[in-house]
Write a protein that holds these residues in place. Structure first.
Motif, mmCIF file in Angstrom:
data_model
loop_
_atom_site.group_PDB
_atom_site.id
_atom_site.type_symbol
_atom_site.label_atom_id
_atom_site.label_comp_id
_atom_site.label_asym_id
_atom_site.label_seq_id
_atom_site.Cartn_x
_atom_site.Cartn_y
_atom_site.Cartn_z
ATOM 1 N N ARG A 194 -6.260 33.407 31.884
ATOM 2 C CA ARG A 194 -7.574 33.935 32.264
ATOM 3 C C ARG A 194 -8.641 33.477 31.270
ATOM 4 N NH1 ARG A 194 -7.039 39.329 31.472
ATOM 5 N NH2 ARG A 194 -8.534 39.491 29.766
ATOM 6 N N SER A 195 -8.316 33.519 29.987
ATOM 7 C CA SER A 195 -9.279 33.098 28.965
ATOM 8 C C SER A 195 -9.641 31.626 29.124
ATOM 9 C CB SER A 195 -8.707 33.341 27.567
ATOM 10 O OG SER A 195 -8.404 34.697 27.369
ATOM 11 N N THR A 196 -8.619 30.791 29.324
ATOM 12 C CA THR A 196 -8.858 29.356 29.446
ATOM 13 C C THR A 196 -9.686 29.041 30.682
ATOM 14 O OG1 THR A 196 -6.786 28.860 28.296
ATOM 15 C CG2 THR A 196 -7.755 27.098 29.617
ATOM 16 N N LEU A 197 -9.344 29.649 31.810
ATOM 17 C CA LEU A 197 -10.098 29.390 33.043
ATOM 18 C C LEU A 197 -11.542 29.865 32.922
ATOM 19 C CD1 LEU A 197 -7.437 30.303 35.771
ATOM 20 C CD2 LEU A 197 -8.238 28.027 35.116
ATOM 21 N N SER A 198 -11.741 31.027 32.304
ATOM 22 C CA SER A 198 -13.107 31.546 32.129
ATOM 23 C C SER A 198 -13.925 30.636 31.225
ATOM 24 C CB SER A 198 -13.065 32.965 31.548
ATOM 25 O OG SER A 198 -12.474 33.869 32.438
ATOM 26 N N VAL A 200 -18.011 25.602 20.019
ATOM 27 C CA VAL A 200 -17.653 27.016 19.877
ATOM 28 C C VAL A 200 -16.684 27.441 20.977
ATOM 29 C CG1 VAL A 200 -18.552 29.343 19.590
ATOM 30 C CG2 VAL A 200 -19.969 27.396 18.932
ATOM 31 N N VAL A 201 -16.921 26.952 22.185
ATOM 32 C CA VAL A 201 -16.005 27.252 23.290
ATOM 33 C C VAL A 201 -14.604 26.748 22.967
ATOM 34 C CG1 VAL A 201 -15.456 26.741 25.709
ATOM 35 C CG2 VAL A 201 -17.793 27.355 25.068
ATOM 36 N N MET A 202 -14.518 25.527 22.445
ATOM 37 C CA MET A 202 -13.217 24.965 22.080
ATOM 38 C C MET A 202 -12.538 25.796 20.998
ATOM 39 S SD MET A 202 -12.561 22.382 23.970
ATOM 40 C CE MET A 202 -13.160 20.924 24.825
ATOM 41 N N ILE A 229 -9.772 22.300 30.417
ATOM 42 C CA ILE A 229 -11.213 22.177 30.213
ATOM 43 C C ILE A 229 -11.673 20.759 30.543
ATOM 44 C CG2 ILE A 229 -13.026 22.163 28.450
ATOM 45 C CD1 ILE A 229 -11.686 24.556 27.184
ATOM 46 N N GLY A 230 -10.881 19.762 30.146
ATOM 47 C CA GLY A 230 -11.215 18.380 30.474
ATOM 48 C C GLY A 230 -11.289 18.145 31.970
ATOM 49 N N VAL A 231 -10.344 18.736 32.707
ATOM 50 C CA VAL A 231 -10.354 18.608 34.160
ATOM 51 C C VAL A 231 -11.608 19.255 34.743
ATOM 52 C CG1 VAL A 231 -9.205 19.369 36.284
ATOM 53 C CG2 VAL A 231 -7.855 18.419 34.402
#
Length: 458
Positions: free
Chosen positions: A13-17, A121-123, A142-144
Motif C-alpha cells: 500500500r505504501s509503495t503504490l501510494s 524524499v519520496v524515494m 515507481i519506475g513503471v
C-alpha cells in the motif's frame, strides 16, 4: 512463496501510494507537452519561441536546484513534512500558471512547480517503509509508474485540452497535488524508524567519488542529452504536426497513441536482451544510433506528416528503451556505498537537460527555424554515441540487500570481507548505521541467500 518473500500489505500500500504521488507530479509536468507550444504562441510574447522553450524547461532548472536540499531536509524535518511542503509548492506553481494570461507568468509558475522537488524524499520514504529485500521491487514499481504516466500524458493532454484548456490542466494538476497530501497523510503510514539510506539518498560526502567516475559521467551526459533532445522536440513538433496533418492539437492524441503502443511493445524485448543476456552496452549503442537517425529524420522530413510520424515512432522506441535501462546501468556502475548519490547526480543531470533542451530548442527555433533545433539534437546524439562507444560495458550484476540483526555490534569490515569472498559476490559493503548489508552479485551465479543470512546472523 513465503510471507517474508512477499511484500506485506503495508509495504504494498505504501509503495503504490507513493508511486501515485511520484506519477502525479510527473503527470503535472508532462500533460502540457503535446499542446503547450501551440497554446503559448497565442499569448502576449508567446510568438517568440524562446519563451515557449523557457516555459517548458523552467521546472527542470528549479528541480535540479532543490532536489538535494529537499532530500537533506527530510532527514532532519521528516519525510512527510517535506513532501507536504513540496506538494504545496507544486500546487502553488500550478495555480500561478493556470491563472496566467501571459507567457512570463507561466514561466514563473513552471519554475515554482519544479521547486517542489519531492522526488528524492519520496524515494527515501519508500526506503523507510520497505524491507531491504523488497527495496528493488518497490523502486521498480515507481519506475513503471513514471513510464505509464509519461505515455498517458501524450494521449490525455490533447483530450483534456479540448475539455478544459491548458489553463484548466494546470488548475487540475494543482488540485490533484492538494488531494495527494491527503493520500500521504491517511494512506501512507509513518515509518517506525527514519534513517539515511545510502542506496536511495545522496550525501555531499560522496559527491567527489561520483563526479570523478568517468563511467558514471558518461551516463550522466547521456540522460542530459536524452532529455534535452526530448524537450527541444516539443517546442517544434506540435506546430509541425498541426501544419502538416491539418488536425487540431486536440486531435493529436490519435497520432501519439499508436506511436506509444508500438514503442512500448518494442521496448520489452530490448530490455530483456540487455538485462538477461548481459548486452546492455550493445543495446545502448543501438538505441543511441536510432535516436540519431530520428533526429536526422526530423530535420529532413519536418514538412512531411508521415515523415514526422516515422521520426516520432523511431524516437520514442529508442527513448523508452534508454529511459528503462539507464537507471539500471547507474545501479550496476555505481560503488555500492555511493549508489544513492550517483542516482541523485543522474537525476540532476536529467533535470538540467530538460532546462537546457527547452531553452536551446526555443532559441534555435526562433532564430534559425525548425531544422536548427534538430541539428542541435543531432549533435548531442553524436556526442553521446562517441561517449557510449568508449564506455565500459556495465557489469552483469544485481543488487541484493539484507537486514543486519538489531543492535549489531560485530566487526563490519571482517563481515564485508567474508561476504566478498563468497562465490558470485562482486562487491560487498556492511553499513551498521543503516542496519543493512548490500551486495553486488553476478547475475549468472546460482545464488543462495542462506549462506549470506548465516554469516550475517553469526
Amino acid at each position: 512463496m513465503t510471507q517474508s518473500e512477499r511484500m506485506s500489505s503495508v509495504e504494498l500500500r505504501s509503495t503504490l501510494s507513493l508511486a501515485s504521488i511520484y506519477g502525479l507530479r510527473m503527470l503535472g509536468m508532462f500533460l502540457i507537452l503535446p499542446i503547450f507550444a501551440i497554446y503559448a504562441e497565442t499569448l502576449p510574447s508567446g510568438h517568440d519561441h524562446l519563451y515557449i522553450g523557457l516555459a517548458l524547461g523552467a521546472y527542470g532548472l528549479t528541480q535540479a536546484l532543490f532536489q538535494l536540499p529537499f532530500g537533506i531536509a527530510s532527514d532532519r524535518f521528516g519525510r512527510k513534512n517535506m513532501i507536504y511542503i513540496g506538494l504545496l509548492i507544486f500546487a502553488l506553481g500550478s495555480f500561478v500558471a493556470g491563472m496566467a494570461d501571459d507567457i512570463h507568468t507561466i514561466i514563473i509558475g513552471r519554475a515554482i512547480q519544479g521547486a517542489g522537488a519531492v522526488s528524492a524524499v519520496v524515494m527515501a520514504l519508500v526506503a523507510d517503509l520497505t524491507r531491504e529485500e523488497h527495496r528493488t521491487k518497490a523502486m521498480a514499481m515507481i519506475g513503471v509508474s513514471i513510464g505509464i504516466t509519461f505515455a498517458l500524458s501524450l494521449v490525455l493532454g490533447p483530450t483534456l485540452n479540448q475539455w478544459i484548456g491548458v489553463s484548466g490542466i494546470f488548475i487540475l494538476t494543482g488540485v490533484l497535488a492538494l488531494l495527494a497530501i491527503l493520500d500521504i497523510k491517511y494512506l501512507v503510514p509513518d515509518p517506525h524508524i527514519s534513517r539515511f539510506h545510502s542506496d536511495t539518498q545522496a550525501t555531499p560526502a560522496r559527491l567527489g567519488v561520483v563526479l570523478k567516475d568517468t563511467q558514471l559521467l558518461r551516463l550522466n551526459f547521456g540522460i542530459f542529452a536524452l532529455h534535452a533532445s526530448h524537450m527541444a522536440m516539443f517546442v517544434v513538433v506540435p506546430f509541425a504536426l498541426k501544419q502538416t496533418s491539418g488536425l487540431s492539437e486536440n486531435d493529436h492524441w490519435m497520432i501519439y497513441l499508436p506511436i506509444m503502443v508500438i514503442s512500448m511493445l518494442m521496448m520489452v524485448p530490448a530490455i530483456i536482451i540487455g538485462e538477461k543476456k548481459a548486452k546492455l552496452k550493445q543495446i545502448f549503442i543501438l538505441s543511441v544510433v536510432v535516436m540519431l537517425l530520428a533526429e536526422l529524420g526530423f530535420g529532413l522530413m519536418i514538412n512531411s506528416f508521415w515523415g514526422i510520424v516515422a521520426a516520432l515512432t523511431i524516437f520514442f522506441i529508442a527513448f523508452n528503451v534508454l529511459e528503462a535501462i539507464m537507471p539500471s546501468a547507474i545501479s550496476k556502475q555505481a560503488p555500492v556505498e555511493s549508489k544513492g548519490t550517483a542516482i541523485g547526480v543522474f537525476n540532476t543531470a536529467q533535470s538540467l537537460g530538460i532546462f537546457v533542451g527547452g531553452v536551446s530548442g526555443g532559441w534555435l527555433s526562433s532564430q534559425y527555424g525548425y531544422t536548427a533545433v534538430f541539428g542541435f539534437c543531432g549533435i548531442l546524439m553524436l556526442l553521446w554515441l562517441v561517449s557510449v562507444m568508449t564506455m565500459q560495458a556495465p557489469a552483469a550484476v544485481r543488487s541484493k540487500m539484507y537486514h543486519l540483526p538489531d543492535g549489531y555490534a560485530g566487526d563490519a569490515t571482517r563481515l564485508s570481507q567474508t561476504l566478498a569472498a563468497l562465490p558470485g559476490v562482486k562487491e560487498s559493503v556492511v553499513l551498521p548505521a543503516e542496519g543493512m548489508v548490500i551486495l553486488k552479485v553476478d547475475m549468472q551465479a546460482n545464488w543462495d541467500d542462506s549462506a549470506v543470512l548465516q554469516l550475517i546472523r553469526g
